[in-house]
Each structure stands twice: as structure tokens, then as C-alpha cells.
Design an enzyme around this catalytic site. Structure first.
Site, PDB file in Angstrom:
ATOM      1  N   LYS A  35      37.658  39.272  39.948  1.00 40.51           N
ATOM      2  CA  LYS A  35      38.850  39.626  39.195  1.00 40.51           C
ATOM      3  C   LYS A  35      38.760  39.192  37.739  1.00 40.51           C
ATOM      4  O   LYS A  35      38.988  39.991  36.825  1.00 40.51           O
ATOM      5  CB  LYS A  35      40.039  38.962  39.882  1.00 40.51           C
ATOM      6  CG  LYS A  35      41.325  39.110  39.164  1.00 40.51           C
ATOM      7  CD  LYS A  35      42.360  38.198  39.785  1.00 40.51           C
ATOM      8  CE  LYS A  35      42.044  36.764  39.419  1.00 40.51           C
ATOM      9  NZ  LYS A  35      43.161  35.854  39.615  1.00 40.51           N
ATOM     10  N   THR A  36      38.413  37.928  37.542  1.00 44.44           N
ATOM     11  CA  THR A  36      38.345  37.414  36.176  1.00 44.44           C
ATOM     12  C   THR A  36      37.264  38.140  35.394  1.00 44.44           C
ATOM     13  O   THR A  36      37.410  38.415  34.209  1.00 44.44           O
ATOM     14  CB  THR A  36      38.077  35.900  36.182  1.00 44.44           C
ATOM     15  OG1 THR A  36      39.013  35.288  37.061  1.00 44.44           O
ATOM     16  CG2 THR A  36      38.239  35.328  34.803  1.00 44.44           C
ATOM     17  N   ASP A 220      47.533  39.084  34.711  1.00 50.65           N
ATOM     18  CA  ASP A 220      46.783  38.511  35.826  1.00 50.65           C
ATOM     19  C   ASP A 220      47.762  38.118  36.936  1.00 50.65           C
ATOM     20  O   ASP A 220      48.925  37.857  36.672  1.00 50.65           O
ATOM     21  CB  ASP A 220      46.043  37.276  35.303  1.00 50.65           C
ATOM     22  CG  ASP A 220      45.045  36.741  36.311  1.00 50.65           C
ATOM     23  OD1 ASP A 220      44.676  37.494  37.227  1.00 50.65           O
ATOM     24  OD2 ASP A 220      44.632  35.577  36.165  1.00 50.65           O
ATOM     25  N   GLU A 221      47.299  38.043  38.171  1.00 51.62           N
ATOM     26  CA  GLU A 221      48.129  37.599  39.304  1.00 51.62           C
ATOM     27  C   GLU A 221      49.457  38.354  39.352  1.00 51.62           C
ATOM     28  O   GLU A 221      50.526  37.761  39.491  1.00 51.62           O
ATOM     29  CB  GLU A 221      48.416  36.093  39.207  1.00 51.62           C
ATOM     30  CG  GLU A 221      47.200  35.218  39.034  1.00 51.62           C
ATOM     31  CD  GLU A 221      46.467  34.935  40.331  1.00 51.62           C
ATOM     32  OE1 GLU A 221      46.757  35.621  41.327  1.00 51.62           O
ATOM     33  OE2 GLU A 221      45.592  34.051  40.334  1.00 51.62           O
ATOM     34  N   GLN A 251      47.521  37.506  48.281  1.00 49.93           N
ATOM     35  CA  GLN A 251      47.524  36.170  47.687  1.00 49.93           C
ATOM     36  C   GLN A 251      48.840  35.859  46.995  1.00 49.93           C
ATOM     37  O   GLN A 251      48.907  34.998  46.123  1.00 49.93           O
ATOM     38  CB  GLN A 251      46.356  36.038  46.709  1.00 49.93           C
ATOM     39  CG  GLN A 251      45.012  36.106  47.402  1.00 49.93           C
ATOM     40  CD  GLN A 251      43.859  35.899  46.443  1.00 49.93           C
ATOM     41  OE1 GLN A 251      43.651  34.831  45.900  1.00 49.93           O
ATOM     42  NE2 GLN A 251      43.090  36.961  46.219  1.00 49.93           N
ATOM     43  N   ARG A 598      38.906  30.284  49.667  1.00 49.06           N
ATOM     44  CA  ARG A 598      38.324  29.479  48.583  1.00 49.06           C
ATOM     45  C   ARG A 598      36.894  29.098  48.931  1.00 49.06           C
ATOM     46  O   ARG A 598      36.126  28.665  48.082  1.00 49.06           O
ATOM     47  CB  ARG A 598      39.112  28.179  48.347  1.00 49.06           C
ATOM     48  CG  ARG A 598      40.562  28.306  47.899  1.00 49.06           C
ATOM     49  CD  ARG A 598      40.746  29.211  46.749  1.00 49.06           C
ATOM     50  NE  ARG A 598      41.091  30.562  47.220  1.00 49.06           N
ATOM     51  CZ  ARG A 598      40.997  31.645  46.479  1.00 49.06           C
ATOM     52  NH1 ARG A 598      40.579  31.564  45.248  1.00 49.06           N
ATOM     53  NH2 ARG A 598      41.321  32.828  46.971  1.00 49.06           N
TER      54      ARG A 598
END
Length: 725
Positions: A35-36, A220-221, A251, A598
Site C-alpha cells: 500500500k505505502t 491513506d487508511e 482493517q 503483521r
DNA sequence: CTGCTTCACCTTTTT
DNA sequence: GGTGAAGCAG
């Protein structure tokens, strides 16, 4: 032809997302799908293809994420490019409001009320309105007000919508709270975004100007946006050349803060022209881990069906460890961490509530394994840090009532509640600040109080004169001395005083660090703004090798080769307060999903059959979520150290028999003597002291203790009521 | 007014 | 087990 840096190392979907630079775009980015990378490459691509970097605005939820994004984007573009904005919703709004204070009808020097200030104001308002806290806890009233604000519900509409008794009360508190905030010249966290949205909505000229500045917007998010943040996105995004929202509904873990998954689920309805790109290749986790996590989250209904594929195959199964009690859980995890052969920095221990960290900390300390706790007791929440910052706030703006109140009598200047009530009353009646009121003669004050006030005013006047020209760190250093605050904790070996001094030193270094990073325009006000929006997660130094301890919430966005998710019991996952609300249950499931994803190479889930909660033993049953993970992907281990009770509650674990039943050998380790030489102790009569000498052992142990106030005393350890301090 | 002790309540998660 | 508010003696 060599490929441009912005398109290097991208898979076809990522590339598609990076290249679609006009109009709205929704990137559904599964866990670990890069994503980043997409966001940073997209920024680089925009710049590469001629967009004005100053027109690029990228918004995240945490400072940490923003920092990561900024550095990675800069690295990609090979140097310093002046991007318009990369930061959080709150910091964007803060800058916007400072720039447009006049239009927003607020003082350009407004201060920011933190959550403790908010709570104090709510309590004060409730007190004045005679609303009993037994019926309505101040904390939940504060939460209700915050919720209302985040949903863009004004005092008026709140009152109109609340007909029940409690709602009416809360409405009144909300109204008075707002008045008090305004009187103090402060905005709370929520206000920052709310006021920005209000201003953009009501003033076409401001909106148009801001839209001209914002050509390319990246969020983002996106799954964690609340109504207010979503409104901001739409106000800015509708006028932009491109709008890119990145998120993953699996998420979404901030429903309790007003976030609504609907925003991401309905993005294509809000922006019918939107292109949607799904990133479904996971580069982080091995297959077994991903399989387990996906199976779990597939039990949620409110989501777009998807299938994440593990690019890294195979891997070992997910370990599931069951223990009798919490101590064994912490011990076994710490031991495994030590024996794993991994660097501590490759390991994380994740839990549902902050309180769970303690047991693991103790065990890690015992084994001398370095660790960092993310969040928890916040540096900027420490009393001494807030006191020092309150003086700094007064230096910048003496009319800051919240800061005034906080430190007017710290250190003690003979100003008790009687005096402060008078000042408060005078301020309320005249509508002027505590600072102004305190400069005038007030009836009915003792000479002592008068002197105290004038001493305090002299200090603040001096600080205020220096605020414009002095650097934040120099002023901080000066004020600690001038206010007599530093003297409070000087010359003391008291453990807590030493810690306080260290924290104040740390604050000074943080100010110096701030000055280093912002060479121009790094004045006192700018520093205060930065500090108000800082959280502990940002302050944690990424020190060499340390195990990370974190809540599941704070772990979002991080990754580790080895992850332990602990406390997989009913009551924690799902948390006891989630009740039977299906939406909350889904959120709890997502929380566990976030924790599991994670992990890169190894994932360990643990639970205990009983644990101490608030110092009382509680019997616990395994999390219902464990039934949703396919047992083929699990490798189970049960500790049965406690023979007497193991049989009794083994059935509690219910369901299928563990695949393998293997007792974990209890380890022989020297217990640290609870009371030994050099330990600090507390005696009910003599107070605090330190153990000088120990004679004999067992029942006959005699201790010589030197008390801070009472001097040297000798005890038979068995009878003396000494507790470690 | 201050500093100390006791007691209730607590904790879900955070910008 | 820990923290903040209330209550009390100096």
C-alpha cells in the site's frame, strides 16, 4: 529505454494504480500488499509527469505513517521535492485554521485542548449544571460529545435530537463545554477538523482558494475515516485533478471513534466515475499465516469478498499455545523470544489492552531482553511534561486559561481552591481570561494569595516578553528555572523525582530536535502546535534491537518476522465491552486479523485459563475466533504445569483435542529476592527507604533499612511490613 | 493551605 | 494493581 523510478518494482495492479492520475481512484489494498509503495510511487509519478509538487496533499491518520511516507517518497524522487502537504488530518486542519483564523471567526493564536483538558472541562461543566457523575460518568459524556462532533452534530441539533433524560443532560453539558472551550480560547482535537469542514462549507471563497491549492489528493487508511474526515475529503477531493483513496475494510478498527466502513464500501457510489484497483498479492506473510487470517476474517459480512494470495509460499503452521495462567503465558513467550535466535527487533508481542503489557514486560526484564512499549503511558501525558508545556503555553499566550489553571500554583504559591474559585468566578462574570482578571484587584483575597498571584504574574510576564525572540528550548530551560519548577525535584534521590528530571531533560532534547528539523519558522508557537499533535508512537526512538510491545490498534501498519498475539480469550477478543452487537463483533474480528497479518514468518497465538484482572483471579475461556481458524493450519501446545487444576478446567478449552499434548518444562531459575540489598522499600510508619544490609536467611532474615526521613532501622524481615517501592 | 492517607473505580482501542 | 479524588491532620 530505462524505466522511470516511479514505475520500478511494481506489479501490474500497483502499476495501474500509480498510472491512473486523473479523476477518483479507490485502491483496495489488502494486508501486506504494498500500500505505502503505491502511494509513494504515485506521488513520484505525479511529480515526474509534471504536476506541481506543491499541489500534492497526502493525508494519513498517524504522524508515524506520514513520516514514513514522506521519507520513502523523497528517497524515490532522489532528493528534496517540496510536496504540498504530507501529514495527518489533524495537522492539515490545524494549519488550515491558523491560515484562515479570521474567516473561521477564531483567534489565530488559539490553543489546543488535549484529552485531559477536555475531561476537566466536562467535569467542570457537569459540576456547574448539577449533573451527577454517578449517573453519567464524565468520561462517557466526553465520548458522547466527541462522537457528536465527529458526526458533525452541532449543539443545536444534538439538543433537538435528544428527548430522553440523559440525552438532554448531555446536550446541556455539550453547550456549556463549548462555551468554556471558547472562553479559554481553545479548540479540542475534534474541533480542528470540524471547524475546517465548517469553514470550507460555509465560505465559497475559502473553499475555492483551497481547492486551487489542492490539485492531487491522496488519503491513506480510508476505511478509518469518520463522517467529518470524509466530509473534508469530499470538499477537497471534488475539486482536485485526482483523488486517490487507499484502504482495506478488513482493517477497519476505529468504529468506536466514529469511523464508518461505509465510506470505503460506498466510494464508487459517491464518485461514480471512480476506478477501482484491488491489490491482492500479499508479500509479507507465508501461506499458512495468511490462510488462517483470511479464514478468520471471511466470517465478516460487511466486506467486499476478496482473496489475498501469498506470494511467499509454505511456511510453518500457526502456533497455538494454551496455558493455565497468565504468568506462564508471559514466561513462555519471553523464554521463546529469548531462545528464538532472532534479533529482538524482528519480534512483536501484541495484545488487546494496554494493561496486558505488564506481565510481558516483567518477564522480558528478568531475561534482560530489550523491549519498547508503543503507546501506553504517553511521554507527553506525564504531569511534569504537561506542567512545563503549560508554562510555555502561557509564554506564548498568557490568556490561555487551561494552562494558567494548571500551573498557577505549581510550585505551591499559597493559592488554594478558595483563591482559584474567586478568579474563576470573576472570569466568568466579566467574560475575560484568568490572566486579565488576576491582574486586577480582587476582593476578599488574603495577603498571601495576593503575593502568590503577583509572583506568578511576574514569571509569566517575563516569559511572555521572551516568547517572540527566544527559541523553544532556550525558553523551556529558562522557565524551568524561573518558575521554580525545576527546584521542586532537585536534590532528591527519590526514584520518581529522578524520573521527572529525566523526562524534563528529554523534553528539552525534543525541543532542540524540533529546532534542528525546522530551521526557519521554528518558534515557540510552532513548537507547541507540533507537540499538541504529537503522540508517543512518534517519540519512541527506534533504538537498535528491541522487542516491540503494542496494542493491536497501534500495530496497524507495522510488520515483524515473528509475532505473538496474546490473550486470545473471551473478554479480550472479543473484548468484554463489545457485547453482542454484531458490528462490534466484526470489528473485534478485524482487530485480530490485523494482528495476525503483521506476521511474516511466524505467528504464535496464546491464551490462559485464568488470569489476574484488577488483582483478582478470573477464569477465562478461549476466544470464539479460534474456532474460525482452520485447525489444519494450527499447531497446538498445552501447558499443564498446574496438575491440580489442569484436569478440572481442561474441558474449558472445549472442542477438538489438541493435535499435540506436550508439557512445557518448568524452568529452574533463581527467583529474584523480593527484598535484597539496594532495593527501595516502603514501610507503613517510616515511609520510603533503601535496604542497606541483609543478615541471615529464610525466616531469620534481618534487614537494615535507611529511611529517607526516619533514618536507620533494623527489622526481622518476617514481621516488618515492608513492601517493594 | 499543604501533604499525606485512604478508597473507589477502573480500561478497550487514539488523533 | 494503579491512579485520581476525597478526607484528614498539621
Amino acid at each position: 529505454m530505462t524505466e522511470s523510478p516511479s514505475l520500478k518494482d511494481l506489479n501490474p495492479e500497483q502499476r495501474e494504480a500509480v498510472l491512473h492520475t486523473s479523476g477518483p481512484l479507490l485502491v483496495l489494498a489488502g494486508a501486506g500488499s504494498g500500500k505505502t509503495r503505491v502511494i509513494t510511487h504515485r506521488i513520484a509519478r505525479l511529480v515526474e509527469s509534471g504536476a506541481d509538487p506543491r499541489g500534492i496533499v497526502a493525508v494519513t491518520f498517524t504522524n508515524k505513517a506520514a513520516e514514513e511516507m514522506r521519507s520513502r517518497a523523497q528517497r524515490l524522487m532522489g532528493g528534496r521535492v517540496a510536496i504540498g502537504f504530507i501529514g495527518t488530518f489533524h495537522s492539515w486542519s490545524l494549519r488550515f485554521l491558523r491560515r484562515n483564523a479570521a474567516a473561521a471567526g477564531i483567534s489565530p493564536r488559539f490553543s489546543i485542548a488535549d484529552s485531559a483538558d477536555q475531561l476537566a472541562l466536562v467535569k467542570e461543566a457537569m459540576g456547574e449544571l448539577g449533573v451527577s457523575e454517578t449517573m453519567l460518568p464524565a468520561g462517557s459524556v466526553r465520548a458522547r460529545i466527541s462522537h457528536a462532533k465527529n458526526a458533525l452534530v452541532t449543539v443545536e441539533s444534538f439538543e433537538a435530537a435528544s428527548n430522553d433524560f440523559a440525552g438532554e443532560r448531555i446536550g446541556k453539558v455539550y453547550r456549556l463545554y463549548e462555551r468554556k472551550l471558547a472562553a479559554a480560547g481553545a479548540l479540542d482535537f475534534d474541533d480542528l477538523i470540524v471547524r475546517a469542514v465548517r469553514l470550507l462549507t460555509s465560505r465559497e471563497d475559502v473553499r475555492n482558494l483551497e481547492r486551487r491549492r489542492t490539485r492531487h489528493l491522496l488519503i491513506d487508511e480510508y476505511q478509518d475515516t469518520n463522517t467529518c474526515q470524509d466530509a473534508l475529503v469530499k470538499l477537497l477531493g471534488e475539486g482536485a485533478d485526482s483523488l486517490c483513496a487507499v484502504g482495506d475494510e478488513d482493517q477497519a478498527i476505529y468504529r468506536w471513534r466514529g469511523a464508518e466502513v461505509e465510506h470505503i464500501l460506498h466510494f464508487d457510489q459517491d464518485f461514480p466515475a471512480a476506478k477501482i484497483v484491488a491489490l491482492e498479492r500479499n508479500y509479507r506473510s507465508t501461506e499458512k499465516i495468511l490462510e488462517s487470517a483470511s479464514a478468520l476474517v471471511s466470517h465478516n459480512r460487511r466486506r467486499r469478498p476478496k482473496r489475498l494470495r501469498a506470494e511467499r509460499g509454505g511456511g510453518s503452521r500457526v502456533r497455538l499455545w494454551r496455558f493455565d495462567e497468565d504468568r506462564s503465558e508471559a514466561e513462555a513467550v519471553a523464554r521463546d523470544v529469548g531462545a528464538s535466535g532472532r534479533a529482538p527487533s524482528e519480534i512483536a508481542i501484541l495484545y488487546r489492552t494496554n494493561a496486558q503489557s505488564r506481565g510481558f514486560e516483567e518477564e522480558l526484564v528478568r531475561r534482560r531482553i530489550p523491549y519498547v512499549v508503543v503507546g501506553g503511558m504517553k511521554f507527553y501525558d506525564r504531569a511534569e511534561v504537561k506542567d512545563a508545556l503549560a508554562y510555555l503555553r502561557l509564554a506564548a499566550r498568557p490568556e490561555d486559561d487551561l494552562a494558567f489553571r494548571r500551573v498557577v500554583n505549581v510550585p505551591a504559591r499559597g493559592l488554594g481552591s478558595a483563591t482559584l474559585d474567586r478568579i474563576a468566578e470573576a472570569s466568568r462574570q466579566t467574560g475575560r481570561s484568568w490572566w486579565e482578571v488576576s491582574g486586577e484587584p480582587l476582593a476578599g483575597l488574603t495577603d498571601r494569595a495576593r503575593q502568590g498571584i503577583s509572583r506568578f504574574r511576574a514569571i509569566v510576564t517575563d516569559l511572555h516578553e521572551k516568547a517572540e525572540s527566544w527559541s523553544p528550548s532556550a525558553l523551556l530551560e529558562h522557565l524551568l528555572d524561573a518558575s521554580g519548577y525545576a527546584a521542586l525535584y532537585e536534590n532528591s534521590d527519590e526514584r520518581e523525582d529522578v524520573a521527572r528530571r529525566e523526562n524534563l531533560q528529554e523534553l528539552l532534547s525534543s525541543a532542540r530536535e524540533f529546532e534542528r528539523r525546522n530551521e526557519e519558522g521554528a518558534g515557540v508557537s510552532e513548537y507547541l502546535d507540533a507537540v499538541s499533535l504529537a503522540t508517543d508512537a512518534d517519540a519512541v526512538p527506534l533504538s537498535g534491537g528491541a522487542v516491540t510491545l503494542s496494542t493491536l490498534h497501534a500495530a496497524k501498519g507495522l510488520e515483524f518476522p515473528s509475532v505473538y498475539v496474546v490473550g486470545l480469550e473471551e473478554g479480550y477478543l472479543p473484548h468484554g465491552n463489545s457485547g453482542d452487537d454484531p458490528d462490534e463483533l466484526e470489528e473485534e474480528r478485524r482487530l485480530l486479523y490485523v494482528g495476525m497479518t503483521r506476521a511474516g514468518d511466524q505467528l504464535t497465538l496464546t491464551l490462559a485459563g485464568r488470569r489476574l484482572v484488577y488483582g483478582k483471579v478470573q477464569y477465562r475461556s478461549p476466544s470464539r475466533f479460534l474456532d474460525e481458524i482452520p485447525s489444519e493450519a494450527l499447531e497446538e501446545r498445552v501447558e499443564s504445569g498446574d496438575r491440580s487444576s489442569a484436569a478440572a478446567y481442561a474441558p474449558r478449552f472445549g472442542g477438538s483435542r489438541p493435535a499435540r499434548f506436550e508439557a512445557i518444562e518448568p524452568e529452574d531459575e533463581p527467583q529474584e529476592a523480593p527484598l535484597g540489598r539496594g532495593r527501595r522499600v516502603r514501610h507503613p510508619r517510616y515511609g520510603y527507604g533503601v535496604i542497606l544490609a541483609q543478615e541471615g536467611s529464610g525466616e531469620d532474615t534481618r534487614l537494615t533499612v535507611y529511611f529517607d526521613r526516619a533514618g536507620k532501622k533494623k527489622f526481622v524481615a518476617r514481621y516488618a511490613d515492608l513492601t517493594p517501592a
